[in-house]
Design an enzyme around this catalytic site. Structure first.
Site, short mmCIF file in Angstrom:
data_model
loop_
_atom_site.label_atom_id
_atom_site.label_comp_id
_atom_site.label_asym_id
_atom_site.label_seq_id
_atom_site.Cartn_x
_atom_site.Cartn_y
_atom_site.Cartn_z
N ASP A 42 0.83 -1.21 0.00
CA ASP A 42 0.00 0.00 0.00
C ASP A 42 0.86 1.26 0.00
O ASP A 42 2.05 1.22 0.32
CB ASP A 42 -0.91 0.01 1.24
CG ASP A 42 -2.18 -0.78 0.99
OD1 ASP A 42 -2.44 -1.13 -0.17
OD2 ASP A 42 -2.91 -1.03 1.96
N LYS A 64 -1.01 2.68 -6.22
CA LYS A 64 -0.86 3.53 -7.41
C LYS A 64 -1.75 3.11 -8.57
O LYS A 64 -1.66 3.64 -9.66
CB LYS A 64 0.59 3.48 -7.88
CG LYS A 64 1.40 4.64 -7.41
CD LYS A 64 2.54 4.89 -8.35
CE LYS A 64 3.42 6.00 -7.83
NZ LYS A 64 4.79 5.85 -8.27
N MET A 179 -8.13 9.01 9.84
CA MET A 179 -8.70 9.56 8.59
C MET A 179 -9.73 10.66 8.85
O MET A 179 -10.70 10.78 8.11
CB MET A 179 -9.35 8.44 7.76
CG MET A 179 -8.39 7.37 7.31
SD MET A 179 -9.19 5.97 6.51
CE MET A 179 -9.77 5.04 7.91
C1 LIG Z 1 -6.51 3.54 5.75
S1 LIG Z 1 -6.03 3.97 7.38
C2 LIG Z 1 -4.96 2.64 7.71
C3 LIG Z 1 -4.63 2.48 9.16
C4 LIG Z 1 -3.62 1.39 9.41
N1 LIG Z 1 -4.14 0.10 9.04
C5 LIG Z 1 -3.15 1.35 10.87
O1 LIG Z 1 -3.43 0.35 11.56
O2 LIG Z 1 -2.49 2.29 11.31
C6 LIG Z 1 -4.95 5.31 7.06
C7 LIG Z 1 -5.00 6.35 8.16
O3 LIG Z 1 -4.25 5.90 9.28
C8 LIG Z 1 -3.66 7.01 9.92
N2 LIG Z 1 -2.21 6.87 9.82
C9 LIG Z 1 -1.52 5.90 9.21
N3 LIG Z 1 -0.20 6.06 9.38
C10 LIG Z 1 -0.05 7.19 10.13
C11 LIG Z 1 1.06 7.88 10.67
N4 LIG Z 1 2.30 7.45 10.46
N5 LIG Z 1 0.82 8.98 11.41
C12 LIG Z 1 -0.43 9.42 11.65
N6 LIG Z 1 -1.52 8.80 11.17
C13 LIG Z 1 -1.34 7.71 10.42
C14 LIG Z 1 -4.14 8.26 9.19
O4 LIG Z 1 -5.34 8.68 9.82
C15 LIG Z 1 -4.42 7.69 7.82
O5 LIG Z 1 -5.32 8.50 7.10
#
Ligand SMILES: C[S@@+](CC[C@H](N)C(=O)[O-])C[C@H]1O[C@@H](n2cnc3c(N)ncnc32)[C@H](O)[C@@H]1O
Length: 252
Positions: A42, A64, A179
């Site tokens: 991803d 992508k 998100m």
């Molecule tokens: C589709 S979700 C996936 C979450 C992922 N599966 C997890 O367990 O962290 C994507 C969202 O996770 C959060 N996110 C993921 N990585 C992040 C990071 N390094 N810092 C802050 N928020 C993050 C944000 O809200 C982002 O929009």
């Protein structure tokens, strides 16, 4: 690796890459990346983690690919099925944890329906790791005994049940929103209507656990203005509750 007759299909590993810092990938995850024949990854997976993949493996960036969201998901699942029929070790690499707002459950269900074995390797989710890197514990004695992980995505009702923000407001002492940055102007009034005070503390953490980590602190009363003036944007999580105040207290 050759797939023998009794095996027929390979196995798909739904692997959590963690939130960004490559050091947060599990040992099991690293080993699998080294053994993988195909890795479908991803958009939010870091370059360092991609660099750990077996150099002979086929690497496919699922983030992508073209099309709208649901088509993209369908294409990805079909690709996983096709690759599992051709290879023994297929890794589906996802940011954070595959089962936390990562569509891992959907992919697992579709693969199992095709008779493809699936193994899930959890990852450290951003909702715990990003606050941790900002010295905010999501639970803390005397501050919070409960935590809710919730999606703030505008289209939550489309892919998942609608979020009952008013019930969450007082139902949990710490609220961690994934998100949700683009939707805070909807979420905050709902939380206030649900009973949360204007002065309730909130932290926003962007690119958590990476060298680019940025934090913004405020209250439910002033955070929207702060987001506007600073241009704070995704990918970020929001943490709401007294535990945010613990960070402030420790800094005094
Ligand atoms: C589709 S979700 C996936 C979450 C992922 N599966 C997890 O367990 O962290 C994507 C969202 O996770 C959060 N996110 C993921 N990585 C992040 C990071 N390094 N810092 C802050 N928020 C993050 C944000 O809200 C982002 O929009």
């Amino acid at each position: 690796m050759i797939i023998n007759e009794s095996q027929k299909v390979g196995k798909v590993y739904l692997l959590g890459a963690g939130p960004g810092d490559p050091g947060l990938l599990t040992i099991k995850g690293k080993t699998l990346l080294e053994l993988a024949e195909v890795v479908i990854y991803d958009a939010l997976v870091s370059k360092e983690i991609l660099g750990m993949i077996n150099p002979y493996a086929e690497k496919i960036n699922a983030g992508k690919r073209r099309g709208n969201h649901s088509l993209l998901q369908l294409e990805t699942t079909q690709l996983l099925i096709q690759k599992a029929k051709e290879h023994a070790i297929v890794v589906r690499l996802k940011g954070g944890d595959p089962f936390v707002f990562g569509r891992g459950g959907e992919e697992m269900t579709d693969l199992m329906a095709e008779g493809i074995p699936v193994e899930v390797i959890p990852g450290i989710t951003a909702g715990i790791a990003a606050p941790a890197y900002a010295n905010i514990p999501v639970t803390h004695r005397g501050y919070s005994s409960s935590v809710t992980f919730v999606t703030g995505h505008e289209s939550a009702g489309k892919y998942r049940p609608d979020v009952n923000w008013k019930a969450i407001a007082l139902g949990s002492e710490t609220i961690v929103i994934y998100m949700g940055i683009h939707n805070l102007s909807h979420i905050i009034p709902e939380l206030k209507e649900g009973g949360l005070d204007e002065k309730t503390q909130i932290a926003l953490i962007r690119w958590g656990t990476t060298p680019a980590q940025e934090e913004l602190y405020g209250t439910l009363g002033d955070i929207l203005d702060q987001v506007e003036t600073t241009g704070f944007s995704a990918p970020a999580i929001a943490i709401i509750g007294k535990v945010v105040g613990l960070k402030m207290k420790n800094q005094e």
